[in-house]
Design an enzyme around this catalytic site. Structure first.
Site, PDB file in Angstrom:
ATOM      1  N   ASP A  19     -53.274 -68.916 -17.301  1.00  0.00           N
ATOM      2  CA  ASP A  19     -52.975 -70.234 -17.690  1.00  0.00           C
ATOM      3  C   ASP A  19     -51.450 -70.889 -17.066  1.00  0.00           C
ATOM      4  O   ASP A  19     -51.596 -71.907 -16.209  1.00  0.00           O
ATOM      5  CB  ASP A  19     -52.698 -70.358 -19.129  1.00  0.00           C
ATOM      6  CG  ASP A  19     -53.983 -70.317 -19.894  1.00  0.00           C
ATOM      7  OD1 ASP A  19     -54.906 -69.687 -19.575  1.00  0.00           O
ATOM      8  OD2 ASP A  19     -54.152 -71.165 -21.040  1.00  0.00           O
ATOM      9  N   ASP A  59     -46.371 -72.658 -31.314  1.00  0.00           N
ATOM     10  CA  ASP A  59     -45.355 -72.438 -30.240  1.00  0.00           C
ATOM     11  C   ASP A  59     -45.001 -73.781 -29.384  1.00  0.00           C
ATOM     12  O   ASP A  59     -43.999 -73.747 -28.983  1.00  0.00           O
ATOM     13  CB  ASP A  59     -46.343 -71.486 -29.084  1.00  0.00           C
ATOM     14  CG  ASP A  59     -46.143 -69.994 -29.599  1.00  0.00           C
ATOM     15  OD1 ASP A  59     -45.486 -69.687 -30.595  1.00  0.00           O
ATOM     16  OD2 ASP A  59     -46.863 -69.098 -28.998  1.00  0.00           O
ATOM     17  N   SER A  93     -57.331 -64.097 -28.095  1.00  0.00           N
ATOM     18  CA  SER A  93     -55.927 -64.200 -27.536  1.00  0.00           C
ATOM     19  C   SER A  93     -54.938 -63.280 -28.109  1.00  0.00           C
ATOM     20  O   SER A  93     -55.002 -63.120 -29.339  1.00  0.00           O
ATOM     21  CB  SER A  93     -55.661 -65.848 -27.647  1.00  0.00           C
ATOM     22  OG  SER A  93     -54.218 -66.174 -27.443  1.00  0.00           O
ATOM     23  N   ARG A 145     -39.867 -67.012 -30.036  1.00  0.00           N
ATOM     24  CA  ARG A 145     -39.758 -68.043 -29.288  1.00  0.00           C
ATOM     25  C   ARG A 145     -38.427 -68.592 -29.254  1.00  0.00           C
ATOM     26  O   ARG A 145     -37.855 -69.215 -28.042  1.00  0.00           O
ATOM     27  CB  ARG A 145     -40.689 -69.068 -30.017  1.00  0.00           C
ATOM     28  CG  ARG A 145     -42.260 -68.709 -29.938  1.00  0.00           C
ATOM     29  CD  ARG A 145     -42.664 -68.438 -28.329  1.00  0.00           C
ATOM     30  NE  ARG A 145     -43.861 -67.962 -28.272  1.00  0.00           N
ATOM     31  CZ  ARG A 145     -44.361 -66.827 -27.782  1.00  0.00           C
ATOM     32  NH1 ARG A 145     -43.624 -66.007 -27.184  1.00  0.00           N
ATOM     33  NH2 ARG A 145     -45.730 -66.693 -27.642  1.00  0.00           N
TER      34      ARG A 145
END
Length: 410
Positions: free
Chosen positions: A15, A123, A179, A94
C-alpha cells in the site's frame, strides 16, 4: 514544478509503496519515514526500496525504547484496557510514530504529511489528530479518502497491477487472508476471512504466542518489581534471568508470555468512527504486566483514591483508542494517574503457565495491608462492637426504601 514536500508514514508494504509512487505522480517530493517500534522488518531492504521508488530522503528511527517508556509505561500505570479486553497495542503506537513523523516534517520544512490508513478505520484519526495537535498548520494527504485514488484502486489486485507497471517489488509469497499490524507490544489481526465474527481464528494465525495446549508443562515463576507504578526489574526464579532496562523488561515478558500462550483475545469492538469490527490480538508481555500492576496497586493504594483512579483509567483508555493522546484532557488524566502511582511500589510474584497468569504473592514497603488489624486470631486496634452501629447506620436507607414497598402487594 513540485507541489511541495510530503512526509509519508511508510511501512515498506504494498500500500504505502504504491502511495509513494502515486504521490510522486501527483507532483510531490516524497520523504519516506519508517518507525522501528519492534515489528519484524528488514529495515535496510525497506530503505533501499523507498530510495529506488524515488523517495527524496528516507528516515528510519528506532523508537522502541521511547515507545515503552513514554507510551506503554503510562498505559501500565493506568491499567489501560479498552472495552474491558483490548490492551491498546496499536492505539499506543500511533501517537509515538506520529510524533516522530511530525518532527521530521518540521525539520525538513515539509508542509504535507501522508499515510496509508483506510477511510473506515481508527488509525486515520490517530495519525491526523496527533499531526494537527503538534503541527497545526500541516496539511494531510490521505489517499484512501481521495475519490480519484480509491476509485482507481478498488482492491489488492489493482494495487498489484499498478506495482508491476511502475516496477514496485511485490511479495512473491501469497499474502495471509487477513490484515496484520505488529509492534513490540502486540500483533493485531483483522479483515479478510476474519470479518465473519463467528469464524474461528486459523491455528496458524498467531505469530507472537504459542498455542497454550502446546506450551511447556512447567510454569515460569517471575518476580516483577514496581516503583511509582512502573516495572523496574523482572527476575525469573527458575533460571535467575534478570532484566532492569525498560525495553529489556518488556521484551523478556513478551518472550515468557509468548512461550506460555498468554495474551490472546478475540473481540468485536466499537471503532471511534462508529462501526463495529472484529479483531484478534495477542499481547503477551502487556497481559502479564496488567495482572501484576493491578495486584501491587490494590495492595498499596487507598480504596477511595483507587475508585476514582478506576474511572480515570476507563477515560484514559477511550482517549487513547480514539486518538486523543495529545489532547488537553488526556494530558490532565495522565497527570492524575501518574500522581496516583506515587506509592505503588513493591514486588509481585506470579506464575505464567498454559495461557494464564497466576498471582502467587506480593510485598511492599508502602503496603496498606495491616496483618494484625485484619487477623482472625488477634483483636488488634479494632472493637467489633463498632460494627453494630456501622451496620445499623447503613441499614437506615435500606429500611426506609423498602418500608414503602414491602406491603404494597398485600
Amino acid at each position: 514544478m513540485s507541489k511541495g514536500t510530503v512526509v509519508l508514514a511508510y511501512s515498506g508494504g504494498l500500500d504505502t509503496s504504491c502511495i509513494l509512487v502515486w504521490l510522486k505522480e501527483q507532483g510531490y517530493d516524497v520523504i519516506a519515514f519508517l518507525a522501528n517500534i519492534g515489528q519484524d522488518e528488514d529495515f535496510d531492504e525497506a530503505r533501499k526500496k523507498a530510495e529506488n521508488l524515488g523517495a527524496k530522503k528516507v528516515f528510519i528511527e528506532d523508537l522502541r525504547a521511547e515507545f515503552v517508556e513514554h507510551f506503554i509505561w503510562p498505559a501500565v500505570q493506568a491499567n489501560a484496557v479498552y472495552e474491558d479486553r483490548y490492551l491498546l497495542g496499536t492505539s499506543l503506537a500511533r501517537p509515538c510514530i506520529s510524533r516522530s513523523l511530525v518532527d521530521v516534517a518540521r525539520r525538513e520544512k515539509a508542509h504535507f504529511i501522508s499515510h496509508g490508513a483506510t477511510g473506515k478505520g481508527n488509525d486515520q484519526v490517530r495519525f491526523e489528530l496527533t499531526s494537527y495537535a503538534l503541527y497545526p498548520e500541516v496539511k494531510i494527504i490521505a489517499p484512501w479518502r481521495i475519490p480519484e485514488f480509491y476509485n482507481r484502486f478498488k482492491g489488492r489486485l489493482d494495487l498489484m497491477e499498478y506495482a508491476e507497471k511502475h516496477g514496485i517489488p511485490v511479495p512473491v509469497t501469497p499474502k495471509a487472508p487477513w490484515s496484520m499490524d505488529a509492534n513490540l507490544m502486540h500483533i493485531s489481526y483483522e479483515s479478510g476471512i476474519l470479518e465473519d465474527p463467528k469464524s474461528h481464528a486459523p491455528v496458524d494465525l498467531y505469530l507472537m504466542t504459542k498455542n497454550p495446549e502446546e506450551a511447556p508443562n512447567a510454569p515460569d515463576v517471575l518476580e516483577i518489581t514496581f516503583r511509582k507504578g512502573v516495572p523496574v526489574k523482572v527476575t525469573n526464579l527458575k533460571d535467575a534471568t534478570s532484566k532492569d532496562a525498560a525495553l529489556d523488561i518488556f521484551l523478556y515478558l513478551n518472550e515468557i508470555g509468548g512461550r506460555h500462550g498468554v495474551g490472546r483475545i478475540d473481540i468485536v469492538e466499537n471503532r471511534f468512527i462508529g462501526m463495529k469490527s472484529r479483531g484478534i490480538y495477542e499481547t503477551p508481555g502487556g497481559t502479564i504486566l496488567l495482572q501484576a500492576h493491578l495486584d501491587i496497586e490494590t495492595f498499596t493504594m487507598d480504596k477511595e483514591v483507587r475508585r476514582i483512579k478506576q474511572g480515570l483509567s476507563v477515560k484514559f483508555s477511550e482517549l487513547v483508542y480514539n486518538g486523543f493522546w495529545y489532547s488537553p484532557e488526556c494530558d490532565f488524566v495522565r497527570h492524575c494517574i501518574q500522581k496516583s502511582q506515587e506509592n505503588v511500589e513493591g514486588t509481585v510474584q506470579l506464575s505464567v503457565f498454559k495461557g494464564q497468569v497466576y498471582l502467587l504473592g506480593r510485598e511492599s514497603p508502602k503496603s496498606l495491608y495491616n496483618e494484625e488489624l485484619v487477623s482472625m486470631d488477634k483483636q488488634g486496634d479494632y472493637d467489633p462492637c463498632d460494627a453494630s452501629g456501622f451496620i445499623r447506620i447503613n441499614a437506615v436507607r435500606l429500611r426506609e426504601y423498602h418500608r414503602l414497598f414491602l406491603h404494597q402487594d398485600e
